[in-house]
Design an enzyme around this catalytic site. Structure first.
Site: not given
Length: 488
Positions: A180, A233-234, A237-238, A336, A390
């Protein structure tokens, strides 16, 4: 490549068929260079679509594992050749879809070709070791066995390189894949998958599905038939990936960003340091997990370095990445773009001084895109938001240190630990930096961004969890060790 409709609609690839989502809905991918330009349409997939993809991978894993490592490697060689033949088209699509300049996009696509060939070569390398047994009449050895079916979830900032550096080792080591991509770069990802499809992979070995993170991403993370998850990713989510995978007792691999420091010592080559900071901080509009974001300079050379950095940064030409001479493109999406603007404002509010850039570009060429000039902040302190969080944009914070010890202390004062670099001509300083810096990728007299495909990649602290990616280290994640004892 797929036979496309006039609307450039890209389908899911499940069990070796390009199919529409059961929702019959599509999502448009717009260009950050011109939000009125539609790069293509992708499927807005459902849980039913995800189930088909996962079951296809699950059912294919036994036959794919039995095929043998050398034969699996041959498919990657074919995919590499097809990707190389389509390099120009895929690179242009990448530039249109996520904004990085065409030379950068070509370089990334060429890197994808090299990664495929590297892992194709893994098909002919060892997958275990012979170990002496205490029983002289016995043979003992290890062999690597694949996990099974794995889920691959990737971000938008490297839509060719990151998927390939996850998918290629997964396949050659005997796993099947459900992939995905991020919606913002899914058209580019679809074109990469077309190269694999043309290589003739057996049914169900590689499946591609697009859709929302809430439905498809979370569905992959939670699916009981998947034997591993690799995610970039972020951090938020991780953490969810880790929680779900741990609960099910499966392997997971996470790369979740960085707040990467560059230290400039009083004996450094300031011209080389300024050039590297600009490249590391502003290439791809700063949208790299290894991008330089904190620049820590010893006080003796602080003002001189700042002047050089500002002078060279203000020469950067921002614009449409397909045009000749453009050095930096737009932010990859409106979201972003707004995030970067928000952090610039936070920097000002907290007392940092914006000494260069950070301005939204306007005018006929820019009004429909997400363009801003690269920003440099002075008088940044370690506790400021822009020194801790970040940003993932073209923003650099300058920080002053009394000496190397304080510079390293400032550099380590973050929850992240992905990459770090130092500019120095003193061998003692560089050795101290190597020992004391808390980062997985350490670079000396070079920019913080960049990793070679044959070398392990990953970070410390909150930047990464699980085994390293790329190089031979990838085998650690995609396989398990089986110890075999044979008595004569």
């Amino acid at each position: 490549m797929q036979t496309l409709s006039k609307e450039m609609t890209f389908k899911n690839f499940i069990n070796n068929e390009w199919i529409d989502s059961s929702s019959q809905e599509t999502v448009k991918s717009i260009s950050p260079m011109n939000k009125e330009e539609i790069v293509g349409y992708i499927q807005n997939s459902t849980k039913d679509d995800l189930e088909k993809a996962v079951r296809a991978a699950h059912q294919a894993k036994k036959a794919w594992r039995k095929l043998g490592q050398a034969q699996r490697g041959q498919y990657l060689y074919k995919a590499a050749n097809i990707l190389e033949e389509n390099l120009e088209d895929i690179a242009k699509t990448m530039t249109k879809e996520m904004g990085k300049t065409l030379p950068e996009a070509k370089g990334e696509t060429a890197r994808g070709v090299a990664i495929l060939r590297y892992y194709a070569g893994e098909g002919m390398r060892k997958n275990g070791d012979v170990i002496p047994s205490s029983d002289k009449d016995a043979l003992m050895f290890t062999k690597r066995t694949p996990l099974g079916a794995v889920g691959v979830i990737t971000p938008w900032n490297f839509p060719v390189a990151i998927p390939i550096w996850k998918i290629a080792p997964a396949l050659v080591y005997g796993n099947t894949v459900v992939f995905k991509p991020a919606t913002e770069a899914a058209v580019t990802a679809a074109k990469v998958i077309e190269c694999f499809a043309q290589a003739g992979l057996p049914e169900g070995v590689l499946n591609f599905i697009t859709g929302s993170g809430f439905v498809i991403g979370q569905g992959l993370i939670d699916h009981p038939l998947l034997n591993g998850i690799t995610f970039t990713g972020s951090e938020t989510v991780g953490q969810g990936v880790a929680k779900s995978a741990s609960a099910r007792g499966i392997k997971y691999q996470l790369e979740m960003g960085g707040k990467n420091p560059v230290i400039v010592t009083k004996d450094a080559d300031l011209d080389a340091a300024a050039e590297a900071v600009i490249s590391g901080g502003f290439r791809s509009a700063g949208q790299k997990c290894t991008a330089s974001s904190r620049v820590i300079v010893e006080q003796e050379v602080y003002e001189a370095f700042k002047e050089k950095l500002i002078q060279e940064t203000e020469k950067i030409k921002v614009g449409n990445g397909l045009k000749e001479g453009i050095w930096m493109g737009p932010c990859a999406s409106e979201s972003q773009f707004n995030t970067v603007k928000k952090y610039i404002e936070i920097g000002r509010e907290e007392g940092a001084v914006l000494v260069s850039g950070g301005k939204v570009l306007t005018g006929e060429e820019f009004d429909k895109g997400f363009y801003l000039t690269p920003a440099i902040f002075d008088k940044v302190t370690p506790d400021m938001t822009i020194a801790q969080e970040e940003i993932f944009g073209p923003v650099i914070g300058l920080m002053k240190a009394n000496d190397l010890e304080e510079a390293i202390e400032i550099a380590n004062n973050t929850k992240f630990g992905l990459s770090a670099s130092i500019f120095t001509t003193n061998i003692g300083s560089l050795l101290e930096f190597i020992d004391e810096i808390e980062a997985g990728l350490v670079r000396i007299n070079a920019e913080s961004a960049g990793v070679e495909l044959q070398a392990p990649f990953g970070g410390m602290k909150s930047s990464s969890t699980g085994s390293r990616e790329q190089g031979e280290a990838a085998q650690e994640f995609y396989t398990s060790i089986k110890t075999v004892f044979i008595k004569g």
